[in-house]
Design an enzyme around this catalytic site. Structure first.
Site, PDB file in Angstrom:
ATOM      1  N   ASN A 295      -2.491   2.785   3.439  1.00 45.13           N
ATOM      2  CA  ASN A 295      -1.955   4.109   3.791  1.00 45.13           C
ATOM      3  C   ASN A 295      -2.745   5.221   3.110  1.00 45.13           C
ATOM      4  O   ASN A 295      -2.870   6.325   3.634  1.00 45.13           O
ATOM      5  CB  ASN A 295      -0.494   4.208   3.369  1.00 45.13           C
ATOM      6  CG  ASN A 295       0.421   3.450   4.304  1.00 45.13           C
ATOM      7  OD1 ASN A 295       0.174   3.414   5.505  1.00 45.13           O
ATOM      8  ND2 ASN A 295       1.460   2.846   3.762  1.00 45.13           N
TER       9      ASN A 295
ATOM     10  N   PHE B 180      -0.936  -0.502  12.743  1.00 46.30           N
ATOM     11  CA  PHE B 180      -1.828  -0.022  11.689  1.00 46.30           C
ATOM     12  C   PHE B 180      -2.334  -1.127  10.751  1.00 46.30           C
ATOM     13  O   PHE B 180      -3.541  -1.261  10.529  1.00 46.30           O
ATOM     14  CB  PHE B 180      -1.124   1.080  10.877  1.00 46.30           C
ATOM     15  CG  PHE B 180      -1.934   1.602   9.723  1.00 46.30           C
ATOM     16  CD1 PHE B 180      -2.985   2.484   9.929  1.00 46.30           C
ATOM     17  CD2 PHE B 180      -1.681   1.193   8.425  1.00 46.30           C
ATOM     18  CE1 PHE B 180      -3.755   2.954   8.872  1.00 46.30           C
ATOM     19  CE2 PHE B 180      -2.435   1.659   7.360  1.00 46.30           C
ATOM     20  CZ  PHE B 180      -3.477   2.539   7.585  1.00 46.30           C
ATOM     21  N   ASN B 181      -1.430  -1.923  10.172  1.00 44.60           N
ATOM     22  CA  ASN B 181      -1.868  -2.918   9.172  1.00 44.60           C
ATOM     23  C   ASN B 181      -2.810  -3.952   9.789  1.00 44.60           C
ATOM     24  O   ASN B 181      -3.754  -4.414   9.133  1.00 44.60           O
ATOM     25  CB  ASN B 181      -0.670  -3.638   8.548  1.00 44.60           C
ATOM     26  CG  ASN B 181       0.135  -2.727   7.646  1.00 44.60           C
ATOM     27  OD1 ASN B 181      -0.377  -1.724   7.138  1.00 44.60           O
ATOM     28  ND2 ASN B 181       1.404  -3.059   7.441  1.00 44.60           N
TER      29      ASN B 181
ATOM     30  N   ASP C  50       6.821   1.173   2.065  1.00 46.13           N
ATOM     31  CA  ASP C  50       6.527   0.183   1.018  1.00 46.13           C
ATOM     32  C   ASP C  50       7.424   0.408  -0.197  1.00 46.13           C
ATOM     33  O   ASP C  50       7.847  -0.546  -0.858  1.00 46.13           O
ATOM     34  CB  ASP C  50       5.070   0.288   0.555  1.00 46.13           C
ATOM     35  CG  ASP C  50       4.063   0.135   1.682  1.00 46.13           C
ATOM     36  OD1 ASP C  50       3.851   1.112   2.412  1.00 46.13           O
ATOM     37  OD2 ASP C  50       3.503  -0.960   1.836  1.00 46.13           O
TER      38      ASP C  50
ATOM     39  N   ASP D  21       0.850  -1.201   0.000  1.00 45.31           N
ATOM     40  CA  ASP D  21       0.000   0.000   0.000  1.00 45.31           C
ATOM     41  C   ASP D  21       0.888   1.255   0.000  1.00 45.31           C
ATOM     42  O   ASP D  21       0.834   2.054   0.930  1.00 45.31           O
ATOM     43  CB  ASP D  21      -0.962   0.000   1.203  1.00 45.31           C
ATOM     44  CG  ASP D  21      -0.249   0.032   2.552  1.00 45.31           C
ATOM     45  OD1 ASP D  21       0.942  -0.379   2.628  1.00 45.31           O
ATOM     46  OD2 ASP D  21      -0.861   0.487   3.534  1.00 45.31           O
TER      47      ASP D  21
ATOM     48  N   THR E  61       2.958  -5.976   2.786  1.00 43.81           N
ATOM     49  CA  THR E  61       3.423  -4.835   3.596  1.00 43.81           C
ATOM     50  C   THR E  61       2.298  -3.828   3.841  1.00 43.81           C
ATOM     51  O   THR E  61       2.558  -2.642   4.027  1.00 43.81           O
ATOM     52  CB  THR E  61       4.632  -4.143   2.923  1.00 43.81           C
ATOM     53  OG1 THR E  61       4.213  -3.647   1.641  1.00 43.81           O
ATOM     54  CG2 THR E  61       5.797  -5.077   2.762  1.00 43.81           C
TER      55      THR E  61
ATOM     56  N   HIS F 251       9.488   0.493   8.404  1.00 40.92           N
ATOM     57  CA  HIS F 251       8.976  -0.847   8.709  1.00 40.92           C
ATOM     58  C   HIS F 251       9.094  -1.863   7.565  1.00 40.92           C
ATOM     59  O   HIS F 251       9.606  -2.969   7.742  1.00 40.92           O
ATOM     60  CB  HIS F 251       7.485  -0.755   9.076  1.00 40.92           C
ATOM     61  CG  HIS F 251       7.141   0.313  10.054  1.00 40.92           C
ATOM     62  ND1 HIS F 251       7.275   0.144  11.408  1.00 40.92           N
ATOM     63  CD2 HIS F 251       6.670   1.579   9.880  1.00 40.92           C
ATOM     64  CE1 HIS F 251       6.877   1.240  12.044  1.00 40.92           C
ATOM     65  NE2 HIS F 251       6.511   2.131  11.132  1.00 40.92           N
ATOM     66  N   ASP F 252       8.522  -1.522   6.417  1.00 37.61           N
ATOM     67  CA  ASP F 252       8.217  -2.563   5.420  1.00 37.61           C
ATOM     68  C   ASP F 252       9.419  -3.295   4.815  1.00 37.61           C
ATOM     69  O   ASP F 252       9.322  -4.513   4.557  1.00 37.61           O
ATOM     70  CB  ASP F 252       7.342  -1.969   4.306  1.00 37.61           C
ATOM     71  CG  ASP F 252       5.957  -1.606   4.808  1.00 37.61           C
ATOM     72  OD1 ASP F 252       5.547  -2.130   5.861  1.00 37.61           O
ATOM     73  OD2 ASP F 252       5.281  -0.798   4.134  1.00 37.61           O
TER      74      ASP F 252
HETATM   75  C1  BDR Z   1       2.769  -0.043   8.654  1.00 35.24           C
HETATM   76  O1  BDR Z   1       1.712   0.871   8.425  1.00 35.24           O
HETATM   77  C2  BDR Z   1       1.963   1.665   7.306  1.00 35.24           C
HETATM   78  O2  BDR Z   1       1.728   3.010   7.598  1.00 35.24           O
HETATM   79  C3  BDR Z   1       3.388   1.397   6.885  1.00 35.24           C
HETATM   80  O3  BDR Z   1       3.504   1.435   5.470  1.00 35.24           O
HETATM   81  C4  BDR Z   1       3.667   0.022   7.434  1.00 35.24           C
HETATM   82  O4  BDR Z   1       3.280  -0.988   6.525  1.00 35.24           O
HETATM   83  C5  BDR Z   1       3.465   0.319   9.956  1.00 35.24           C
HETATM   84  O5  BDR Z   1       2.551   0.269  11.008  1.00 35.24           O
HETATM   85 CA    CA Z   2       2.818  -0.486   4.190  1.00 33.68          CA
END
Ligand code: BDR
Ligand code: CA
Length: 312
Positions: A41, A167-168, A17, A12, A126, A241-242
């Site tokens: 996102n 979040f994800n 990403d 996303d 991701t 993160h990703d």
């Molecule tokens: C995840 O949430 C998104 O905002 C980032 O791309 C990552 O995949 C981190 O919590």
């Molecule tokens: Ca992401």
């Protein structure tokens, strides 16, 4: 050299990403067969376009990009413009995508890649894991064609969108639950480890010093991403993160993981999307996933920078 692992990337984009895609495309251990986009996102019309822009910037125009779910399975989409900007890739001026969106939807593209591959294909996700859940739910006959699923999301500790949810996971917990219960090998790459992949001033300098299009565009993405992480979380060195999920397959020597138990919170009004990881075996349930617990941060950044250098 070993044969590269065929992979599908479901994402996303999203600043981190973008780096995940570049790490995969620039790795000789991976062979990216397709990219699928999900609403996360930002809305799907942004994330699918962003995925094509991110590939175009890197000089890659021959990997198909397909659009998948615009909404989570059972909930309304919540986006993260406070970190990624309204279009999901705030910061640099976005060049036009150098190729069209694939005419297949995400599930059809994944099915085609899985069935046409000589060997099982890995899926790296991701974003909210809606597209993968739809594939797994609707195509049980293809489970054996999936080598494994590696997903950035969740946490063994606290969350980043609510006190206990990442979040994800929070955007589509029902999708996560389907994938975890599928029995397909699953690796969770949560905030507990991605919060060590910090974009320090040194990392920003190294990315900016990569003298190609990808390095320049990437450096602008990091400027924006670090600024919003500072505003929202007081973290001027935003956690990227990703790409850590990609490192599980592209740079396994940088990763430490454990086989443990993951259950997903679906109902708690305050804890929806929390990932309950039973690291101490308190529940006496069978381990069902692998959870990444540590990253060799300096080797990880070496691999990210090396990948950027191989691109356009
Ligand atoms: C995840 O949430 C998104 O905002 C980032 O791309 C990552 O995949 C981190 O919590
Ligand atoms: Ca992401």
């Amino acid at each position: 050299m070993t044969t590269p692992i065929p992979v599908l990337i479901d994402c996303d984009p999203g600043h981190d990403d973008a780096f995940a895609l570049w790490l995969a495309l620039g790795s000789d251990r991976l062979d990216v067969r397709g990219v699928t986009a999900v609403g996360g996102n930002a809305g799907l019309s942004h994330t699918e376009r962003n995925a094509r822009v991110v590939l175009t910037v890197a000089g890659v125009t021959d990997v198909p990009v397909a659009a998948g779910a615009a909404e989570p399975l059972e909930r309304e989409l919540e986006t993260a413009e406070w970190i990624h900007g309204e279009n999901g890739l705030g910061g640099p001026e976005l060049p036009p995508a150098g190729f069209e969106l694939d005419s297949r939807d995400a599930t059809a593209l994944m099915v085609d890649v899985l069935t046409s591959s000589d060997e099982p294909v890995a899926i790296i996700a991701t974003g909210p894991i809606t597209n993968v859940a739809l594939l797994v739910r609707d195509h049980p006959e293809l489970h054996e064609r999936i080598r494994e699923i590696v997903w950035m999301g969740g946490s063994t500790e606290r969350g980043n969108v609510t006190p206990y949810a990442e979040f994800n996971a929070w955007v589509d917990p029902e999708a996560l639950d389907i994938v975890v219960r599928s029995g397909i090998r699953f690796t969770m790459v949560g905030l507990n480890v991605t919060h060590t992949a910090l974009v320090t001033p040194e990392v920003r300098e190294r990315v900016a010093a990569v003298s190609n299009n990808t390095g320049r565009f990437g450096a602008e993405l990091l400027d924006f991403f670090c600024a919003t992480n500072n505003e929202v979380f007081g973290m001027p060195e935003g956690p990227l993160h990703d790409p850590v999920a990609v490192a599980v397959l592209a740079a396994p020597e940088t990763i430490t993981s454990v086989h443990t138990r993951l259950d997903v919170e679906l109902v708690g009004p305050e804890t929806r999307g929390a990932t309950s990881v039973d690291l101490d075996g308190m529940l006496r349930r069978e381990p069902n996933v692998h959870v990444v617990t540590a990253l060799d941060v300096s080797a990880f950044w070496d691999r990210v920078v090396a990948a950027l250098r191989t691109l356009a």
